[in-house]
Motif scaffolding. Structure first.
Motif, PDB file in Angstrom:
ATOM      1  N   GLY A 170       0.786  -1.047   0.168  1.00 33.78           N
ATOM      2  CA  GLY A 170       0.285   0.172  -0.164  1.00 33.78           C
ATOM      3  C   GLY A 170       0.632   1.070   0.144  1.00 33.78           C
ATOM      4  N   LEU A 171       1.996   1.063   0.425  1.00 34.91           N
ATOM      5  CA  LEU A 171       2.915   2.826   0.620  1.00 34.91           C
ATOM      6  C   LEU A 171       3.548   2.759  -0.458  1.00 34.91           C
ATOM      7  CD1 LEU A 171       3.924   4.851   2.111  1.00 34.91           C
ATOM      8  CD2 LEU A 171       6.232   3.091   3.437  1.00 34.91           C
ATOM      9  N   LYS A 172       3.353   1.262  -0.945  1.00 32.71           N
ATOM     10  CA  LYS A 172       5.276   1.184  -2.470  1.00 32.71           C
ATOM     11  C   LYS A 172       3.494   2.161  -3.365  1.00 32.71           C
ATOM     12  CE  LYS A 172       7.184  -2.540  -1.560  1.00 32.71           C
ATOM     13  NZ  LYS A 172       7.721  -3.771  -1.922  1.00 32.71           N
ATOM     14  N   SER A 173       2.023   1.971  -3.012  1.00 31.11           N
ATOM     15  CA  SER A 173       1.615   2.671  -4.691  1.00 31.11           C
ATOM     16  C   SER A 173       1.186   3.564  -4.101  1.00 31.11           C
ATOM     17  CB  SER A 173       0.436   1.459  -4.687  1.00 31.11           C
ATOM     18  OG  SER A 173       0.352   0.292  -4.561  1.00 31.11           O
ATOM     19  N   GLN A 174       1.558   4.439  -3.054  1.00 29.62           N
ATOM     20  CA  GLN A 174       1.055   5.329  -2.212  1.00 29.62           C
ATOM     21  C   GLN A 174       2.526   6.126  -2.971  1.00 29.62           C
ATOM     22  OE1 GLN A 174      -0.060   6.162   1.848  1.00 29.62           O
ATOM     23  NE2 GLN A 174      -1.001   4.843   1.871  1.00 29.62           N
ATOM     24  N   ILE A 175       3.722   6.038  -2.801  1.00 32.64           N
ATOM     25  CA  ILE A 175       4.892   6.591  -3.310  1.00 32.64           C
ATOM     26  C   ILE A 175       4.870   6.900  -4.805  1.00 32.64           C
ATOM     27  CG2 ILE A 175       7.306   6.361  -3.577  1.00 32.64           C
ATOM     28  CD1 ILE A 175       6.790   4.577  -0.414  1.00 32.64           C
ATOM     29  N   ALA A 177       1.872   6.599  -6.858  1.00 30.28           N
ATOM     30  CA  ALA A 177       0.756   7.693  -6.607  1.00 30.28           C
ATOM     31  C   ALA A 177       1.304   9.125  -6.611  1.00 30.28           C
ATOM     32  CB  ALA A 177      -0.291   7.321  -6.216  1.00 30.28           C
ATOM     33  N   GLN A 178       2.115   9.303  -5.500  1.00 31.44           N
ATOM     34  CA  GLN A 178       2.546  10.962  -5.704  1.00 31.44           C
ATOM     35  C   GLN A 178       3.244  11.480  -6.589  1.00 31.44           C
ATOM     36  OE1 GLN A 178       5.151  10.665  -2.368  1.00 31.44           O
ATOM     37  NE2 GLN A 178       3.183  10.092  -0.508  1.00 31.44           N
TER      38      GLN A 178
END
Length: 373
Positions: A170-175, A177-178
């Motif tokens: 989930g954190l990877k996807s957030q990074i 997406a930024q």
């Protein structure tokens, strides 16, 4: 630099208002870090233009170019039909006298075509050509090629990345997406892409490389090779009268390009400034099938001097190239120095040292390839 400024300032005309266009990029965005976090600043190669096509819409009511977030190359079923790709490339090439050939690599860039441009193409001409092609409904985006160490490379929208340990998905996807990036589905987690319609490609990759949670992020580049190249290499740069000097003549062709069989059978290595009876060239059997053609043999000079081997030229056939299917490629001229001195010891019947004037150790004997045509 002028090319990049012109590219960054391009805006579609009002007639193209219904079509989506990538984010323009600026000169300071065209650089990246390598895997050792060393800054790489490439130049722009004026001899190539990358065109990425948009496959026809798969659902009623869809229109090409209006859904940039739905990247077609993410799914194998959305690969552009090969005949349609060739037809589109032919149409583009027919409309420009600056385009001299094309390369298509369905494995690394299934929906792209890399066009070769005429020698002397200016930055302004390249920008204008790219802008005109970008207006087509079947074109997703266009990019110039970059120059790395004197060799042209294409960039699309893909990059490779390695995460630091301990990060949850989930954190990877957030990074990602930024910076308007995402993993490429079906690639085993090894490839990522930038939504170039929302953020310039190199800007996104650089921001990720600088993130403390990322080990490295590098653009996925496609090395662009000429349609045909010829190189002549000798094991040594010289010798004595009567020495056999091994050579390798290598002919490489791009996919869809073949060497004219008559030219291959009739090639000659003939140094200038020496008569035929004072020079011999022995050629081993070679395979003219798939892969690079490597012709091995030996040169023998029976006179001293500096002899220039003129370029060895081959005609090639490219049925996919606009403006005629036949072209030619040649090796660079090479100088061989032959000495007449007899090393001490040979005159008294003892074997003396062999004189080499290239400054390099001699290479081992070159084995003959399997017999072929």
């Amino acid at each position: 630099m002028l090319l990049l400024i012109a590219w960054a300032c391009f805006r579609p005309p009002p007639a193209a208002a219904g079509k989506a266009f990538p984010r323009p990029f600026s000169p300071d965005a065209v650089w990246f870090y390598d895997r050792d976090m060393q800054k790489v600043i490439p130049g722009i190669d004026l001899g190539w233009l990358t065109v990425v096509f948009q496959p026809p819409p798969s659902a009623p009511g869809d229109s090409p170019g209006k859904h940039p977030e739905d990247h077609p190359e993410n799914r194998p079923e959305d690969r552009m039909d090969e005949k349609a790709l060739l037809a589109a490339a032919d149409d583009i090439a027919a409309g420009s006298d600056r385009i001299t050939g094309r390369l298509i690599d369905r494995e690394r860039a299934p929906n792209a075509c890399f066009f070769t441009l005429a020698s002397g193409t200016t930055p302004e001409e390249l920008r204008a050509l790219a802008a005109a092609i970008a207006l087509r409904d079947d074109v997703r985006f266009t990019h110039p090629a970059i120059d790395l160490g004197g060799k042209p490379h294409a960039f699309l929208d893909r990059f490779d990345l390695e995460w630091k340990t301990g990060l949850d998905p989930g954190l990877k996807s957030q990074i990602l997406a930024q910076v308007d990036a995402a993993a490429v589905p079906g690639d085993g987690g090894g490839a990522f892409r930038v939504d170039v319609f929302r953020r310039p490609f190199f800007e996104a990759v650089t921001l990720l490389a600088e993130d403390v949670r990322v080990r490295w992020a590098v653009p996925r580049l496609v090395a662009l090779e000429p349609l045909c190249s010829v190189t002549l290499d000798t094991a040594v740069g010289g010798g004595r009268i009567g020495d056999e000097i091994p050579f390798v003549l290598t002919v490489r062709t791009a996919s869809g390009v073949r060497i004219d069989s008559a030219a291959l059978a009739a090639f000659r290595i003939a140094p200038a400034g020496i008569s035929g009876e004072l020079f011999d060239a022995a050629v081993d059997a070679y395979d003219a099938g798939a892969g690079p053609i490597r012709i091995r043999g030996r040169l023998t000079f029976h006179a001293p001097g500096d002899f220039v081997i003129p370029p060895v030229s081959f005609a090639y056939i490219c049925d996919a190239c606009p403006g005629g299917p036949v072209g030619s490629a040649a090796s660079e001229a090479k100088t061989v120095r032959i000495a007449s001195m007899i090393p001490p010891g040979e005159a008294s019947g003892r074997q003396g040292p062999k004189l080499l004037l290239s400054g390099e150790d001699p290479a081992p004997s070159l084995p003959a390839p399997p017999a072929g045509r």
